[in-house]
Write a protein that holds these residues in place. Structure first.
Motif, PDB file in Angstrom:
ATOM      1  N   ALA A   1      -7.924  -7.064  -0.271  1.00 40.35           N
ATOM      2  CA  ALA A   1      -9.087  -7.937  -0.379  1.00 40.35           C
ATOM      3  C   ALA A   1      -8.832  -9.298   0.271  1.00 40.35           C
ATOM      4  CB  ALA A   1      -9.469  -8.123  -1.844  1.00 40.35           C
TER       5      ALA A   1
ATOM      6  N   ALA B   1      -4.315  -3.713  -3.934  1.00 41.12           N
ATOM      7  CA  ALA B   1      -5.758  -3.947  -3.908  1.00 41.12           C
ATOM      8  C   ALA B   1      -6.085  -5.407  -3.647  1.00 41.12           C
ATOM      9  CB  ALA B   1      -6.382  -3.491  -5.226  1.00 41.12           C
ATOM     10  N   GLN B   2      -5.330  -6.304  -4.262  1.00 39.76           N
ATOM     11  CA  GLN B   2      -5.551  -7.734  -4.043  1.00 39.76           C
ATOM     12  C   GLN B   2      -5.267  -8.119  -2.596  1.00 39.76           C
ATOM     13  OE1 GLN B   2      -7.363  -8.450  -6.835  1.00 39.76           O
ATOM     14  NE2 GLN B   2      -6.274 -10.385  -7.045  1.00 39.76           N
TER      15      GLN B   2
ATOM     16  N   ALA C   1       0.843  -1.193   0.000  1.00 43.27           N
ATOM     17  CA  ALA C   1       0.000   0.000   0.000  1.00 43.27           C
ATOM     18  C   ALA C   1       0.883   1.251   0.000  1.00 43.27           C
ATOM     19  CB  ALA C   1      -0.914  -0.007   1.221  1.00 43.27           C
TER      20      ALA C   1
ATOM     21  N   GLU D   1      -0.290  -0.951  -7.429  1.00 41.87           N
ATOM     22  CA  GLU D   1      -1.670  -0.658  -7.028  1.00 41.87           C
ATOM     23  C   GLU D   1      -2.535  -1.915  -7.109  1.00 41.87           C
ATOM     24  OE1 GLU D   1      -2.668   2.533  -9.625  1.00 41.87           O
ATOM     25  OE2 GLU D   1      -1.916   4.091  -8.257  1.00 41.87           O
ATOM     26  N   HIS D   2      -2.311  -2.713  -8.170  1.00 38.86           N
ATOM     27  CA  HIS D   2      -3.075  -3.956  -8.301  1.00 38.86           C
ATOM     28  C   HIS D   2      -2.733  -4.916  -7.159  1.00 38.86           C
ATOM     29  CE1 HIS D   2      -5.097  -7.352 -10.150  1.00 38.86           C
ATOM     30  NE2 HIS D   2      -4.004  -8.066  -9.989  1.00 38.86           N
TER      31      HIS D   2
END
Length: 289
Positions: A119, A115-116, A7, A111-112
């Motif tokens: 989650a 985000a993963q 992050a 960023e991907h």
């Protein structure tokens, strides 16, 4: 850990290049092990691969890479054998890879990944990165929002956990100690929502009474978490297990009384003892079975 680190990587890449330093192998005694990572920027760092001279050399090598970026990863060996040029006297060696992340493509990848991880999903990093998987924080599910639950939640904020709290009493989970945590209250069936995550779940029962233990465990045993621990005296633990004969196999994994034996008495001391045991489990040295 990885979730917080990536992050921050995604944020920093908006303004500057960043080197990700990854420990990809160790031999002998070393301060960090395979999978440890840190970020190095031109004038700042985040996280740690062990501190001391070993980390100072890693930072110097990373900043040299920032000054002359390459597409491929750069290998770095840290000798801790105690010799003239060694970075310490622990006795081991650390093998690191340094990779410079910069530009729109790397920012999108970061960023991907962030985000993963947010989650609760594991992320595989292909080459030219170190090839080590990124792991999301495990969920610490605190069942029981009394004094010990509040102390555990507050202490756990210093570590990397996705914190969730359950209590049948809505006023208890509304306490300031639980701000920022995922909170569940009401029926014990709400525990199924706390378990509904791809993350590993470490469930810790700190209930106020025997009946709450039984009701909680009926839900948790139907969908066993990665770790299951319970506070209580030997007599209480025995009676809870006897009341749940239908879950005997699952309860063989129950760590009770939870926490390392440090003669803890206060809620804060109990929280420290529990977190010490969870760190052992997280590092693969505990015995969640």
């Amino acid at each position: 850990m990885d979730e917080r680190l990536f992050a921050e990587l995604a944020l920093r890449l908006r303004n500057e290049a960043v080197v990700v330093a990854s420990v990809i192998g160790t031999f002998g005694a070393t301060p960090r092990k395979r999978g440890a990572r840190m970020l190095v920027c031109a004038d700042a760092t985040a996280a740690s691969i062990g501190g001391g001279l070993a980390e100072a050399r890693t930072i110097a090598a990373a900043r040299a890479l920032l000054a002359a970026p390459r597409d491929e990863a750069v290998a770095l060996e840290i000798d801790l054998g105690g010799g003239i040029d060694a970075a310490g006297i622990c006795g081991g060696r650390m093998h690191l890879e340094l990779r410079c992340w910069a530009g729109a493509t790397d920012r999108a990848r970061a960023e991907h990944a962030a985000a993963q991880l947010a989650a609760g999903l594991r992320v595989e990093l292909p080459r030219p990165d170190a090839g080590l998987p990124l792991r999301p924080n495990p969920r610490l599910l605190i069942v029981g929002a009394g004094h010990c639950g509040a102390a555990l939640c507050e202490a756990a904020r210093l570590l990397d956990f996705d914190i969730a709290v359950f209590d049948t009493r809505a006023d208890c989970v509304a306490d300031a100690a639980f701000v920022g945590a995922r909170v569940y209250s009401g029926s014990y069936a709400e525990l199924t929502h706390a378990l509904d995550t791809p993350r590993d779940v470490y469930a810790v029962l700190l209930n106020r009474d025997f009946g709450a233990d039984i009701a909680s465990l009926r839900q948790l045993c139907a969908r066993p978490p990665a770790f299951l621990g319970m506070m209580g005296s030997s007599r209480r633990i025995r009676q809870v297990i006897e009341a749940l004969q239908e879950h005997t196999d699952t309860l063989q994994r129950l760590q009770a009384p939870i926490g390392l034996d440090v003669a803890a008495e206060t809620p804060q001391e109990i929280a420290v003892s529990i977190l010490a045991q969870l760190v052992q489990v997280r590092r693969g040295r505990g015995n969640p079975q």
